[in-house]
Design a protein around this motif. Structure first.
Motif, PDB file in Angstrom:
ATOM      1  N   UNK A 138       0.826  -1.202   0.000  1.00 20.91           N
ATOM      2  CA  UNK A 138       0.000   0.000   0.000  1.00 20.91           C
ATOM      3  C   UNK A 138       0.865   1.258   0.000  1.00 20.91           C
ATOM      4  N   UNK A 139       1.937   1.244   0.793  1.00 22.49           N
ATOM      5  CA  UNK A 139       2.853   2.389   0.805  1.00 22.49           C
ATOM      6  C   UNK A 139       3.522   2.570  -0.554  1.00 22.49           C
ATOM      7  N   UNK A 140       3.941   1.455  -1.154  1.00 22.48           N
ATOM      8  CA  UNK A 140       4.639   1.524  -2.433  1.00 22.48           C
ATOM      9  C   UNK A 140       3.744   1.922  -3.577  1.00 22.48           C
ATOM     10  N   UNK A 141       2.673   1.175  -3.780  1.00 22.06           N
ATOM     11  CA  UNK A 141       1.801   1.457  -4.931  1.00 22.06           C
ATOM     12  C   UNK A 141       1.100   2.798  -4.781  1.00 22.06           C
ATOM     13  N   UNK A 142       0.694   3.112  -3.550  1.00 24.32           N
ATOM     14  CA  UNK A 142       0.051   4.406  -3.334  1.00 24.32           C
ATOM     15  C   UNK A 142       1.010   5.562  -3.487  1.00 24.32           C
ATOM     16  N   UNK A 143       2.243   5.386  -2.986  1.00 22.86           N
ATOM     17  CA  UNK A 143       3.218   6.465  -3.036  1.00 22.86           C
ATOM     18  C   UNK A 143       3.619   6.862  -4.444  1.00 22.86           C
ATOM     19  N   UNK A 144       3.651   5.880  -5.360  1.00 26.45           N
ATOM     20  CA  UNK A 144       4.083   6.207  -6.724  1.00 26.45           C
ATOM     21  C   UNK A 144       2.919   6.565  -7.646  1.00 26.45           C
ATOM     22  N   UNK A 145       1.679   6.322  -7.199  1.00 21.51           N
ATOM     23  CA  UNK A 145       0.522   6.589  -8.054  1.00 21.51           C
ATOM     24  C   UNK A 145       0.474   8.031  -8.571  1.00 21.51           C
ATOM     25  N   UNK A 146       0.568   9.045  -7.685  1.00 25.44           N
ATOM     26  CA  UNK A 146       0.437  10.407  -8.207  1.00 25.44           C
ATOM     27  C   UNK A 146       1.660  10.866  -8.979  1.00 25.44           C
ATOM     28  N   UNK A 147       2.742  10.093  -8.875  1.00 27.82           N
ATOM     29  CA  UNK A 147       4.000  10.523  -9.490  1.00 27.82           C
ATOM     30  C   UNK A 147       4.165  10.027 -10.923  1.00 27.82           C
ATOM     31  N   UNK A 148       3.778   8.778 -11.191  1.00 24.88           N
ATOM     32  CA  UNK A 148       4.067   8.180 -12.494  1.00 24.88           C
ATOM     33  C   UNK A 148       3.314   8.890 -13.610  1.00 24.88           C
ATOM     34  N   UNK A 149       1.998   9.084 -13.439  1.00 25.83           N
ATOM     35  CA  UNK A 149       1.212   9.754 -14.479  1.00 25.83           C
ATOM     36  C   UNK A 149       1.693  11.194 -14.678  1.00 25.83           C
ATOM     37  N   UNK A 150       1.915  11.897 -13.566  1.00 27.16           N
ATOM     38  CA  UNK A 150       2.386  13.281 -13.668  1.00 27.16           C
ATOM     39  C   UNK A 150       3.794  13.345 -14.249  1.00 27.16           C
ATOM     40  N   UNK A 151       4.651  12.371 -13.901  1.00 29.33           N
ATOM     41  CA  UNK A 151       6.015  12.314 -14.444  1.00 29.33           C
ATOM     42  C   UNK A 151       5.967  12.104 -15.960  1.00 29.33           C
ATOM     43  N   UNK A 152       5.032  11.277 -16.408  1.00 27.48           N
ATOM     44  CA  UNK A 152       4.853  11.091 -17.849  1.00 27.48           C
ATOM     45  C   UNK A 152       4.404  12.372 -18.524  1.00 27.48           C
ATOM     46  N   UNK A 153       3.495  13.104 -17.864  1.00 29.88           N
ATOM     47  CA  UNK A 153       3.055  14.377 -18.419  1.00 29.88           C
ATOM     48  C   UNK A 153       4.174  15.395 -18.496  1.00 29.88           C
ATOM     49  N   UNK A 154       5.137  15.319 -17.570  1.00 28.53           N
ATOM     50  CA  UNK A 154       6.274  16.247 -17.567  1.00 28.53           C
ATOM     51  C   UNK A 154       7.177  16.086 -18.782  1.00 28.53           C
ATOM     52  N   UNK A 155       7.094  14.966 -19.474  1.00 29.42           N
ATOM     53  CA  UNK A 155       7.967  14.717 -20.616  1.00 29.42           C
ATOM     54  C   UNK A 155       7.547  15.513 -21.851  1.00 29.42           C
ATOM     55  N   UNK A 156       6.389  16.175 -21.785  1.00 31.06           N
ATOM     56  CA  UNK A 156       5.869  16.914 -22.937  1.00 31.06           C
ATOM     57  C   UNK A 156       5.992  18.413 -22.700  1.00 31.06           C
ATOM     58  N   UNK A 157       6.164  19.163 -23.788  1.00 35.88           N
ATOM     59  CA  UNK A 157       6.169  20.615 -23.714  1.00 35.88           C
ATOM     60  C   UNK A 157       4.734  21.128 -23.622  1.00 35.88           C
ATOM     61  N   UNK A 158       4.604  22.395 -23.269  1.00 35.21           N
ATOM     62  CA  UNK A 158       3.278  22.980 -23.107  1.00 35.21           C
ATOM     63  C   UNK A 158       2.492  22.993 -24.415  1.00 35.21           C
ATOM     64  N   UNK A 159       3.199  23.047 -25.558  1.00 33.46           N
ATOM     65  CA  UNK A 159       2.505  23.093 -26.845  1.00 33.46           C
ATOM     66  C   UNK A 159       2.185  21.706 -27.389  1.00 33.46           C
TER      67      UNK A 159
END
Length: 725
Positions: A138-159
């Protein structure tokens, strides 16, 4: 606050997509395989390995799921405040993998002493280790949940808004591809027999493979390290937000009775202490979080696929002809449908709606998704009603039930209390008779005998010849449906000498005359039996068994070895096999999955698009928090309602979701979509002008005292620092 363009992108691009997202998608696939594979067999592990009751197993299951979606708040704080998303994913993935390994070890039944059925005598060790493993997971899967999707979004530019939207769809497809394969594979692994000293269902393997996939997920993510765009943490933003909100509330309360000028928004009361940019960002977050309030009810229904719907499948027929589906494998319908429906929605349904000039906004999509989930539970209730109509009526705590078998080569006229009936040679009563008190029994008008049967139980009363007289013997029957779709089989020996019976290569043992063998649990399919007498002569026969039945095979006194010997064997059906097919669950899965695609995929992208640049993980954690609250609601509603019928619980949950759906639709009507980047840019551009105006006003008023200057300078300097953050 530095923009993303201040960090050099290291990843090359293919078709406009950074290669780095490949590693993120593969990592998510393996991680979701690990999580859903473990979760698919979890409720059955609780019930059949730890021997917990249905209600308690469901309670712990939903408590675990709730914890998995509460810990994202911790992960968001760690990522946004100290470590950044990349390091947070690495460290918590290690915790996650350790938890999966601990779960696999906890399921090894040979670690402790086992009884003759292969069940551990002491469950304390297994329960303790299981709880430790689940907490770490629970600590592991929950802790990375908000990070992985947002980290993927960080790979793109605003445009790259279009590419980012496509990424979220691919990301969600990877989640469900991992879920699909794991919910197919882990139930198959669970159904295997393993063990050193005793053989039983192989939960260590079912948990071990997900543990291995979690290790693979960690390795893949590390390999792509040099290609990622890594946005550094922007400080303890969650604490800063809470302090900002707290100050606004306290400041507004302080001036509630004064003639202080009113302000457009209650958060504007924080302007005395906090930067306008931060206040604007907090407004955007609170605006979305307020909209999240009704959402937990959707997850209340959605996550019962892994608990109540799985237990519902254990009372159904899983024979699909070419294959036999395990109850926990029915969960694969969800990811299969998602893999089909996501492309259909993106490529066909949404474009068609757009061409029809219908304004199908994200919030309207989510409303429709909630409605589909409610209809899915109505469908589940209808299926449950059909199942209930086929289940046997077991005795209550104040009643007893009995079935009568005639083992005599002659007709018997039996009086049992108020019941009178006739049994032909080597036959049994078709149904159980119910008695609420001791009764008098007579056979062929003999002197009545008083019979007392235990209340709350089913028994078989065998009438046989003992010497020159008739006698009877009482045997205990199965008082519940055999679990996990197994069939309970036993043998009654009416032959004149002892016989030995075996099933396949497993011996049931020797059975004396007029005696009954213990029950043996057998899986669905064609099963071969062998009967052997004292001289070594054998009779082999086979029977095709369904799911959840109970049979008594009795061998009459006229039994003879040789060709067609199985024709002499009589079959008594104690509990009918499951007759409602698992295929009837497909409509409810289809409705729920349609609702999920419309609701969850849209919500995931909506959360990212409406989040300020430095609070994306926080808002993702808020989205995931709705899942945790939804699982807590399951426990509260089920405990408060205490409904005796399962179908009634389904209708209750569906009704609650429809009510919440209406509330959400009204709230969505008043929501105004925002562009966080534009709002942030507006405030960043306006800040210097505001400061210049303030300085000009100070010059016109003249020199203030030294302490006042110092105070004003410190305030402006602090605001400038906050703007740069």
């Amino acid at each position: 606050m530095p923009g993303k363009d201040e960090f050099k992108r290291k990843s090359a691009t293919v078709c406009g997509f950074p290669i780095s997202i490949f590693f993120i998608v593969v990592n998510e696939f393996c991680e979701r395989f690990s999580y859903y594979g473990m979760k698919a067999v979890l409720v059955l592990y609780f019930k059949y390995f730890l021997n917990w009751e249905d209600d308690f197993a469901i309670t712990i299951y939903h408590t675990f799921v709730a914890l998995c979606y509460l810990t994202p708040i911790l992960g968001a704080i760690i990522a946004d405040s100290w470590l950044g998303k990349f390091k947070t994913i690495i460290y918590l993935s290690i915790v996650y993998a350790v938890g999966q390994v601990v779960m696999a070890v906890s399921a090894i039944h040979d670690i402790t002493d086992t009884n003759k059925d292969g069940v551990p005598d002491s469950m304390t060790f297994h329960v303790a280790l299981s709880m430790v493993g689940l907490i770490l997971i629970a600590l592991g899967t929950g802790g990375i949940k908000p990070c992985v999707a947002a980290f993927g979004g960080d790979q793109f530019d605003e445009d790259q808004e279009k590419q980012r939207g496509t990424f979220f769809s691919i990301f969600y497809l990877s989640i469900n591809a991992g879920s699909l394969l794991s919910t197919i594979i882990t139930p198959i692994l669970r159904a295997q027999k393993c063990g050193i000293h005793s053989k039983q269902q192989c939960y260590p393997l079912a948990f071990g493979v997900p543990a291995a996939l979690m290790v693979v997920a960690l390795i893949v993510f590390i390999v792509g390290s040099g290609m990622y765009t890594k946005v550094p943490p922007a400080g303890n933003i969650l604490v800063k937000v809470c302090k900002c909100v707290g100050f606004a509330v306290s400041n507004r309360f302080k001036h509630r009775s004064s003639t202080f000028p009113k302000r457009a928004h209650w958060m504007d009361w924080a302007e005395e202490k906090y930067d306008k940019l931060l206040i604007a960002q907090v407004k955007m977050v609170l605006k979305v979080l307020f909209l999240y309030l009704p959402l937990p009810m959707f997850w209340t229904l959605f996550d019962q696929q892994g608990s109540r719907w799985t237990l519902q499948a254990t009372t159904m027929n899983g024979d699909f002809g070419l294959m036999v589906i395990q109850p926990d494998q029915m969960q694969t319908v969800n990811p299969i449908l998602i893999l089909v429906l996501v492309p259909i929605m993106d490529s066909i349904v949404y474009p068609l709606i757009s061409k029809c000039k219908l304004n199908f906004t994200p919030l309207r999509r989510m409303t429709v998704g909630m409605f589909f989930a409610a209809v899915a539970f109505v469908a589940a209730a209808l299926v449950q009603l059909q199942i209930d109509n086929t289940l046997p009526k077991f005795s209550s705590s104040t009643e007893s039930q009995a079935k009568f078998i005639n083992m005599v080569d002659g007709t018997l006229h039996i009086t049992a209390g108020p019941e009178k009936f006739t049994l032909d040679p080597f036959t049994a009563t078709q149904d159980y008779l119910t008695f609420d008190e001791p009764f008098e029994m007579s056979v062929n008008a003999s002197r009545p005998e008083s019979i007392t049967l235990p209340h709350g139980n089913r028994t078989t009363l065998v009438i046989a010849r003992e010497g020159f007289q008739l006698g009877y013997r009482i045997f205990q029957d199965f008082n519940t449906k055999p679990d996990q779709g197994y069939n309970a089989i036993r043998f009654l020996n009416g032959f004149r000498s002892p016989l030995s019976v075996s099933v396949g290569t497993e011996s049931i043992g020797n059975i004396n005359t007029n005696d009954m063998s213990p029950y043996v649990k057998l899986s669905h399919g064609t099963i071969s039996f062998t009967i052997e007498n004292l001289l070594g002569n054998q009779c082999s026969f086979s029977r095709k068994l369904g799911f959840g039945s109970s049979f008594t095979y009795f061998i009459p006194s006229t039994f003879a070895m040789g060709e067609n010997c199985d024709q002499h064997i009589r079959e008594v059906e104690d509990i009918k096999p499951n007759s409602i097919h698992m295929a009837w669950q497909i409509p409810q899965y289809f409705l729920m999955t349609t609702g999920e695609v419309v609701f969850s995929v849209t919500g995931l992208e909506f959360s990212y698009s409406q989040a300020p640049s430095n609070m994306k993980s926080v808002l993702q954690a808020g989205w995931l928090l709705t899942v945790a609250v939804g699982n807590i609601i399951v426990l509260i509603v089920a405990e408060a309602a205490q409904l005796p019928d399962k179908w009634a619980e389904y209708i209750l949950f569906a009704s609650l979701l429809v009510l919440v759906c209406i509330i959400f639709a009204v709230m969505a009507m008043f929501y105004t979509y925002t562009d966080p980047a534009k709002i942030e840019a507006q405030f960043l551009n306006m800040e210097p002008e505001d400061k210049e105006k303030k300085n000009m006003e100070k010059d016109k008023k003249g020199m203030a005292d030294e302490s006042g200057k110092s105070s004003d300078f410190s305030s402006d300097e602090e605001k400038t620092k906050q703007s740069k953050l």
